[in-house]
Design a protein around this motif. Structure first.
Motif, short mmCIF file in Angstrom:
data_model
loop_
_atom_site.label_atom_id
_atom_site.label_comp_id
_atom_site.label_asym_id
_atom_site.label_seq_id
_atom_site.Cartn_x
_atom_site.Cartn_y
_atom_site.Cartn_z
N THR A 1 0.69 -1.12 0.18
CA THR A 1 0.12 -0.08 -0.20
C THR A 1 0.91 1.16 0.24
O THR A 1 1.78 1.25 0.62
CB THR A 1 -0.94 -0.17 1.15
N LEU A 2 0.66 2.14 -0.94
CA LEU A 2 1.52 3.33 -0.91
C LEU A 2 1.02 4.14 0.26
O LEU A 2 -0.39 4.41 0.20
CB LEU A 2 1.04 4.03 -2.44
N TRP A 3 1.77 4.84 0.98
CA TRP A 3 1.49 5.67 2.04
C TRP A 3 0.91 6.93 1.56
O TRP A 3 0.04 7.50 2.12
CB TRP A 3 2.72 6.14 3.12
N THR A 4 1.37 7.33 0.20
CA THR A 4 0.52 8.50 -0.35
C THR A 4 -0.86 8.39 -0.78
O THR A 4 -1.58 9.34 -0.93
CB THR A 4 1.28 9.11 -1.55
N ASP A 5 -1.35 7.02 -0.73
CA ASP A 5 -2.60 6.73 -1.05
C ASP A 5 -3.58 7.04 0.16
O ASP A 5 -4.85 6.70 -0.05
CB ASP A 5 -2.84 5.41 -1.78
N PHE A 6 -3.22 6.93 1.34
CA PHE A 6 -3.86 7.14 2.70
C PHE A 6 -4.77 8.48 2.52
O PHE A 6 -4.36 9.33 1.91
CB PHE A 6 -3.24 7.27 3.95
N PRO A 7 -5.90 8.50 2.92
CA PRO A 7 -6.83 9.65 2.64
C PRO A 7 -6.16 10.82 3.44
O PRO A 7 -5.98 10.68 4.67
CB PRO A 7 -8.19 9.15 3.25
N GLY A 8 -6.30 11.88 2.70
CA GLY A 8 -6.03 13.29 2.90
C GLY A 8 -4.46 13.50 2.95
O GLY A 8 -4.04 14.53 3.35
#
Length: 332
Positions: A193-200
């Protein structure tokens, strides 16, 4: 489910994700607009009280001057003092009502914001989990899309975490030499999972490498600050409060629009007579130098706080929704 259904599900996830992010941004904008309006009303109430005090002082001075004159009729001046006293009392009462209403509104807004954050986090987590199930199905059915909602690279790409948001996980090159990796070589827990894909989460272009804006709701803090009593002698609460305001009011806006940030901040310091810890240059170093920054490490569902719990508390008290942090990996 066939591959066509998997493709359709992926399109749905890719549609839902920006919609959830857009709703979060709209809620944040509304909160800031409301806070700005409340602040303006409070400032106006303070200004009215200050004006009424000046009027009363003037009326009192005029009455005293009249009373100093023997035989003078000072009834008009005395009446003016009583009028000014009443106006000041009305202004103070109005300001108290505004303060009470602002406090009540702030509490209700905080409760509403927390509820919205929880709803969004649950919705985003459900979308992410559904997306992961689709990815697993696609792998098992030999359907491999070019990219997915959770990845910006094809499946099987290298998975080491970097400051620019690379994957956390393993790669096909990690398979034993002499044979291709199979599904049995990759446990479900290694889904990347990309940490940049976490919401916000966002990475502003003017931020130093390795830094990002991360929503407070995504940061897991195992030892949260509960109040001012937790600041020790080496942590000046007034200075840290000043630095928090300086970050929000000067440093972050300047980072967005000033090409020569360091010269701008040092110039502001010289112009305003600031130095040492109470300066804009020191504030920038405190939040954006690799060693002193607030540090978090990505997890499957968010981030763990590694350093900066006192500053995080102050930023939360200031009403921010996302904080500037340095992203670190295991062992960094």
């Amino acid at each position: 489910m066939d591959t066509r259904a998997a493709k359709v599900e992926q399109v749905v996830f890719d549609f839902l994700r920006p919609k959830l992010k857009q709703y979060r941004e709209q809620a944040t904008d509304l909160k800031r607009a409301a806070a700005s309006s409340v602040s303006k009303v409070a400032a106006h109430a303070d200004a009215v009280v200050a004006q009424r005090r000046r009027e009363l002082k003037k009326a009192q001075d005029e009455l005293e001057a009249c009373q100093a004159q023997e035989g003078a009729d000072c009834s008009g001046y005395a009446r003016q003092v009583r009028i000014c006293e009443q106006k000041l009392a009305d202004a103070l009462r109005g300001r108290a009502m505004i303060q009470e209403a602002s406090s009540r509104f702030s509490k209700l807004q905080s409760k509403h914001t927390a509820e919205v954050d929880q709803l969004l986090l649950r919705a985003e987590k459900m979308v992410r989990q559904a997306d992961e199930r689709t990815i697993r199905y696609q792998k098992s059915s030999q359907y491999v899309p070019h990219a997915t909602m959770l990845r910006s690279t094809p499946l099987g790409g290298r998975g080491n975490l970097t400051s620019t948001g690379s994957l956390i996980g393993t790669s096909s090159s990690d398979a034993p030499t002499g044979r291709a990796r199979t599904d049995s070589d990759t446990p479900a827990s290694s889904e990347a999972t990309l940490w940049t894909d976490f919401p916000g989460v966002s990475v502003p272009p003017h931020f130093p490498d390795g830094f990002a804006l991360v929503p407070v709701a995504l940061i897991e803090n195992e030892n949260p600050v509960t109040g001012p009593q937790e600041f020790d002698a080496g942590q000046s609460l007034p200075v840290l409060r000043w630095a928090t305001d300086a970050l929000l009011d000067v440093v972050l806006p300047a980072m967005d629009r000033m090409p020569d940030l360091q010269n701008y901040l040092s110039g502001r310091d010289a112009q305003e007579g600031l130095s040492g810890d109470r300066s804009y240059t020191a504030t920038y170093r405190g939040f954006f130098s690799p060693d002193a920054a607030i540090k978090v490490s990505p997890t499957r569902d968010g981030f763990n706080l590694s350093n900066g719990r006192h500053r995080l508390w102050l930023l939360q008290r200031a009403g921010v929704d996302a904080v500037p942090v340095r992203i670190i990996g295991d062992g960094q």
